[in-house]
Design an enzyme around this catalytic site. Structure first.
Site, PDB file in Angstrom:
ATOM      1  N   VAL A 107       4.688   0.285 -19.734  1.00  0.00           N
ATOM      2  CA  VAL A 107       6.116   0.526 -19.520  1.00  0.00           C
ATOM      3  C   VAL A 107       6.396   2.018 -19.331  1.00  0.00           C
ATOM      4  CG1 VAL A 107       7.050  -1.565 -20.526  1.00  0.00           C
ATOM      5  CG2 VAL A 107       6.519   0.345 -22.026  1.00  0.00           C
ATOM      6  N   GLY A 108       5.622   2.604 -18.435  1.00  0.00           N
ATOM      7  CA  GLY A 108       5.941   3.953 -17.985  1.00  0.00           C
ATOM      8  C   GLY A 108       7.095   3.874 -16.993  1.00  0.00           C
ATOM      9  N   VAL A 126       7.168   3.078 -13.844  1.00  0.00           N
ATOM     10  CA  VAL A 126       7.145   1.886 -12.996  1.00  0.00           C
ATOM     11  C   VAL A 126       7.477   0.634 -13.803  1.00  0.00           C
ATOM     12  CG1 VAL A 126       5.702   0.412 -11.543  1.00  0.00           C
ATOM     13  CG2 VAL A 126       5.548   2.906 -11.344  1.00  0.00           C
ATOM     14  N   PRO A 165      -5.042   1.505  -7.305  1.00  0.00           N
ATOM     15  CA  PRO A 165      -4.939   0.856  -5.998  1.00  0.00           C
ATOM     16  C   PRO A 165      -4.812  -0.661  -6.167  1.00  0.00           C
ATOM     17  CG  PRO A 165      -7.207   1.453  -6.397  1.00  0.00           C
ATOM     18  CD  PRO A 165      -6.424   1.985  -7.562  1.00  0.00           C
ATOM     19  N   VAL A 166      -3.660  -1.202  -5.793  1.00  0.00           N
ATOM     20  CA  VAL A 166      -3.309  -2.567  -6.162  1.00  0.00           C
ATOM     21  C   VAL A 166      -4.270  -3.608  -5.605  1.00  0.00           C
ATOM     22  CG1 VAL A 166      -1.696  -2.905  -4.233  1.00  0.00           C
ATOM     23  CG2 VAL A 166      -1.374  -4.167  -6.384  1.00  0.00           C
ATOM     24  N   ASP A 174       5.596  -1.795   1.423  1.00  0.00           N
ATOM     25  CA  ASP A 174       5.435  -1.202   2.758  1.00  0.00           C
ATOM     26  C   ASP A 174       6.278  -1.961   3.780  1.00  0.00           C
ATOM     27  OD1 ASP A 174       2.920   0.591   2.109  1.00  0.00           O
ATOM     28  OD2 ASP A 174       2.490  -1.403   1.326  1.00  0.00           O
ATOM     29  N   ALA A 194       9.043  -3.586   3.127  1.00  0.00           N
ATOM     30  CA  ALA A 194      10.440  -3.202   2.892  1.00  0.00           C
ATOM     31  C   ALA A 194      10.737  -1.845   3.533  1.00  0.00           C
ATOM     32  CB  ALA A 194      10.720  -3.153   1.393  1.00  0.00           C
ATOM     33  N   ARG A 195       9.804  -0.899   3.397  1.00  0.00           N
ATOM     34  CA  ARG A 195       9.989   0.417   4.006  1.00  0.00           C
ATOM     35  C   ARG A 195      10.063   0.308   5.517  1.00  0.00           C
ATOM     36  NH1 ARG A 195       5.424   2.945  -0.044  1.00  0.00           N
ATOM     37  NH2 ARG A 195       6.861   3.725  -1.658  1.00  0.00           N
ATOM     38  N   ARG A 197      11.035  -2.338   7.314  1.00  0.00           N
ATOM     39  CA  ARG A 197      12.292  -2.970   7.709  1.00  0.00           C
ATOM     40  C   ARG A 197      13.460  -1.985   7.599  1.00  0.00           C
ATOM     41  NH1 ARG A 197      12.851  -8.331   4.330  1.00  0.00           N
ATOM     42  NH2 ARG A 197      14.770  -8.471   5.577  1.00  0.00           N
TER      43      ARG A 197
END
Length: 303
Positions: free
Chosen positions: A8-9, A11, A116-117, A143, A145-146, A148
């Site tokens: 819970v940083g 992000v 890296p997800v 990505d 969303a960015r 669009r």
């Protein structure tokens, strides 16, 4: 369904806020290796209860959070200015391996968002022992969303009217499926005034977006919080939405590689993968992206 967040940083906290505001879950459990931080975030969020749909928020230990129906993996460190997502791998690999072994004993679905997800999704899937459809990451949803949003600005339309997607690695080798992009049902490449130079420029902007934000504020957290809440909502409500998530694949030259392709997401996870129709250049670029991730994996000693 009960939702938990590990880490819970910046992000993880943004994910928590987005989940609560969206009314995605009635019970949200938080865990962090810094127990006091998790407790503080839970207290802070709980005190805002009059302003979001009814839900409880608690800080818990790893065993309890691992028993949630959906566990969001947001642990590990964030990227530094000028650092690629794959450069995070060595630091976050160990954390993902340890969490996967514990969470895999109980969790229904694991959602990875730490970078890296793509590689960490594969680490979590193998260390947890869960089937690939139940361990997946946000991948190129952010990505996309960015992309669009950038296209909407360029074309002066609402971003919800833009249908385009980013595939492959959530990173430097990602690809935009320009051949399938549409606006209002019209192919983007038939849009008046649209050029291939636009594609190169906007594709570069999308790929560089996170680096630009990190240079300015040190972390990207708000947009990924919204993206993750949207993904968890699709699971909890069994929406069967087609989303560009990253999960381990089989066949099509992608055996074992985790990268983003469109998949149907619902209560049972990211089940049916929908192979996109790509032109020759895009297919070649996707194969390259898979090889980049394969090379990154080969540098590890998987748990």
């Amino acid at each position: 369904m009960k939702v938990g967040i590990i880490g819970v940083g910046y992000v993880g906290a943004s994910v928590a806020v987005s989940l609560l505001h969206g009314g995605v879950t009635r019970e949200l459990l938080l865990h962090d290796r810094d127990a006091a931080r998790a407790e503080g975030e839970a207290m802070d969020l709980a005190q805002g209860a009059p302003y979001y749909p009814r839900a409880t928020v608690r800080a818990v230990d790893l065993d309890e959070v691992s028993r949630c129906d959906v566990v969001v993996f947001a642990a590990g460190r964030n990227g530094r200015p000028g650092e690629s997502r794959l450069q995070l791998l060595a630091d976050n690999f160990r954390v993902a391996s340890e969490v996967g072994r514990v969470v895999g004993q109980h969790a229904g679905i694991i959602v990875a968002i730490s970078n890296p997800v793509d590689v960490l999704t594969r680490v979590l899937q193998q260390s947890s022992g869960l089937p690939p459809e139940r361990v997946f990451g946000t991948g190129t949803m952010l990505d996309t969303a960015r992309l669009r949003q950038a296209l909407a600005e360029r074309l002066a339309v609402d971003s919800r009217s833009v249908h385009a997607q980013v595939l492959g690695e959530h990173g430097d080798s990602e690809i935009v499926q320009w051949s399938g992009a549409q606006v209002g049902g019209r192919p983007l490449r038939d849009w008046p005034g649209w050029t291939r130079e636009d594609e190169q420029r906007l594709g570069h902007e999308v790929k560089r977006a996170a680096y630009e934000i990190i240079q300015r504020k040190g972390v990207t957290n708000h947009a990924i919080g919204l993206v993750t809440a949207d993904l968890v909502r699709a699971i909890v409500r069994d929406e069967h939405r087609v989303l560009t998530v990253t999960r381990c694949h089989t066949g099509e030259g992608l055996d074992g590689v985790a990268l983003s392709l469109p998949a149907i997401v619902g209560r049972n996870g990211a089940t049916t993968v929908i192979p996109p129709s790509l032109d020759d250049d895009e297919a070649q670029a996707l194969a390259h992206s898979a090889q980049v991730l394969r090379d990154a994996w080969s540098q590890l000693a998987p748990a």
